[in-house]
Write an enzyme that holds these catalytic residues in place. Structure first.
Site, short mmCIF file in Angstrom:
data_model
loop_
_atom_site.label_atom_id
_atom_site.label_comp_id
_atom_site.label_asym_id
_atom_site.label_seq_id
_atom_site.Cartn_x
_atom_site.Cartn_y
_atom_site.Cartn_z
CG ASP A 1 -2.60 9.74 2.46
OD1 ASP A 1 -2.91 10.89 2.82
OD2 ASP A 1 -3.46 8.91 2.09
CE LYS B 1 -1.25 5.70 4.19
NZ LYS B 1 -1.33 4.80 3.03
CG ASP C 1 -6.74 8.68 7.38
OD1 ASP C 1 -5.64 9.27 7.24
OD2 ASP C 1 -7.11 7.78 6.60
CG PHE D 1 -4.07 5.85 8.63
CD1 PHE D 1 -3.56 5.39 9.83
CD2 PHE D 1 -5.43 5.71 8.38
CE1 PHE D 1 -4.40 4.79 10.77
CE2 PHE D 1 -6.27 5.11 9.30
CZ PHE D 1 -5.76 4.64 10.50
CD1 TRP E 1 -6.89 8.27 1.41
CD2 TRP E 1 -8.66 7.10 0.65
NE1 TRP E 1 -6.48 7.49 0.34
CE2 TRP E 1 -7.54 6.77 -0.14
CE3 TRP E 1 -9.89 6.50 0.37
CZ2 TRP E 1 -7.62 5.86 -1.20
CZ3 TRP E 1 -9.97 5.59 -0.68
CH2 TRP E 1 -8.84 5.28 -1.44
CG ASN F 1 -1.90 1.15 1.22
OD1 ASN F 1 -1.98 1.91 0.26
ND2 ASN F 1 -2.63 1.31 2.32
#
Length: 330
Positions: A243, A215, A305, A241, A309, A103
């Site tokens: 990103d 993350k 998150d 997380f 996302w 990922n």
């Protein structure tokens, strides 16, 4: 000491092969209370930031608006269209450990072959899900020997694409980490602690040791919980997380402010180097902003998150460039 030496050697080897690994000592080692280390580290970066700031009034306005749009009420979930969730608990656990091992790579996603209507991540997740439905999980021995060509075939990509070699390396690391254990044994070894699982992953595999952010180590625990594969008593202690999509949503909606020169670079599609001050400031500011959002709306950061996302899949966010960094950490 021997275990630490092995970890340092593994990181050194990975540093030569993969972009984005910070040098040892750049950030704290992954301790048992890993999320608290992330919070402290990110607060330190934000306090001295030069390129990224949190707009407090913008954050409060966004929190109020997002709460009205479902932020505080919609439960997080994994999309069953993109993920393999319909197998037995052991198979779903194997799928999620495999998926979360690869990922990463959003900095390369514009160069991937996308499935119709799917992003880079969803292309990878759904292709891997199809493989699991048709063939089941790879054995640990198969993971330890997997090649870039095999990974590319499963994911529908060019074997020469640089991500395929990195994905293969990550899966070989996973196979070595598992040894002779079943995937569910990894969950059991965490003894009901998401923080312990995240720290274990970060210590065991260099591509999970995202110093200061971690993350992918944290999101693995969250994914296992969302799929009802694991139950963790401390799940809500996790941070977001960090990103490149969540900070992008925060920027578009007026929560994060970028230095004009940095904003122009991102808007031109210019890559932002891994571990550069701007790149780390973007991720750290997202962590700190979402901690504040969590307090304002009464939901844990991990749920913030997932909601942000998913929001980032909307057309208006995709119409504007997000920062792209070629790293093995997101």
């Amino acid at each position: 000491m021997a275990a630490l030496d092995r970890h340092a050697r593994a990181r050194g080897s990975a540093q030569e092969e993969a972009p984005g690994l910070p040098p040892p000592g750049d950030a704290p080692l992954p301790g048992d209370d890993l999320p608290e280390l992330v919070r402290r580290y990110c607060r330190g970066i934000v306090a001295a930031a030069r390129y990224v700031t949190i707009d407090e009034s913008g954050l409060e306005r966004a929190a109020e608006r997002w709460a009205q749009e479902g932020l505080a009420s919609d439960p997080p979930a994994l999309d069953s269209d993109d993920h393999f969730l319909d197998g037995g608990r052991s198979e779903v656990c194997a799928y999620l450990l495999t998926l979360d091992a690869i990922n990463f790579g959003s900095g390369w996603f514009p160069t991937l072959r996308k499935r119709p209507g799917r992003s880079g991540y969803r292309t990878i997740a759904s292709a891997l899900a199809d493989h699991f439905r048709a063939h089941g999980p790879w054995s640990n021995a198969e993971l330890r020997a997997i090649s870039a060509e095999t990974v590319a075939h499963v994911l529908g990509q060019d074997p020469e694409h640089p991500l395929m070699a990195l994905f293969a390396r990550a899966l070989r690391d996973l196979g070595a980490f598992l040894g002779e254990r079943e995937p569910l044994a990894v969950v059991a070894s965490a003894d009901g602690s998401a923080k312990r699982l995240a720290a274990t992953l970060a210590r065991a595999m260099p591509f999970f040791d995202d110093r200061g952010f971690w993350k992918r180590a944290q999101i693995t625990a969250n994914d296992l919980a969302l799929a009802s594969v694991a139950t963790f008593g401390d799940l809500d202690d996790l941070t977001i997380f960090a990103d490149n999509l969540v900070p992008h949503v925060l920027r578009v909606d007026g929560v994060l402010r970028y230095d004009p020169a940095l904003a122009a670079r991102i808007d031109r599609g210019e890559p932002i180097p891994a571990n550069s001050p701007p790149e780390r400031e973007i991720r750290a500011a997202a962590v700190c902003a979402c901690e504040r959002l969590a307090a304002l709306v009464g939901r844990p950061p991990r749920e913030i998150d997932v909601w942000l996302w998913n929001r980032g899949q909307d057309r208006r966010y995709k119409a504007r460039p997000r920062h792209r960094t070629r790293t093995v950490f997101y």
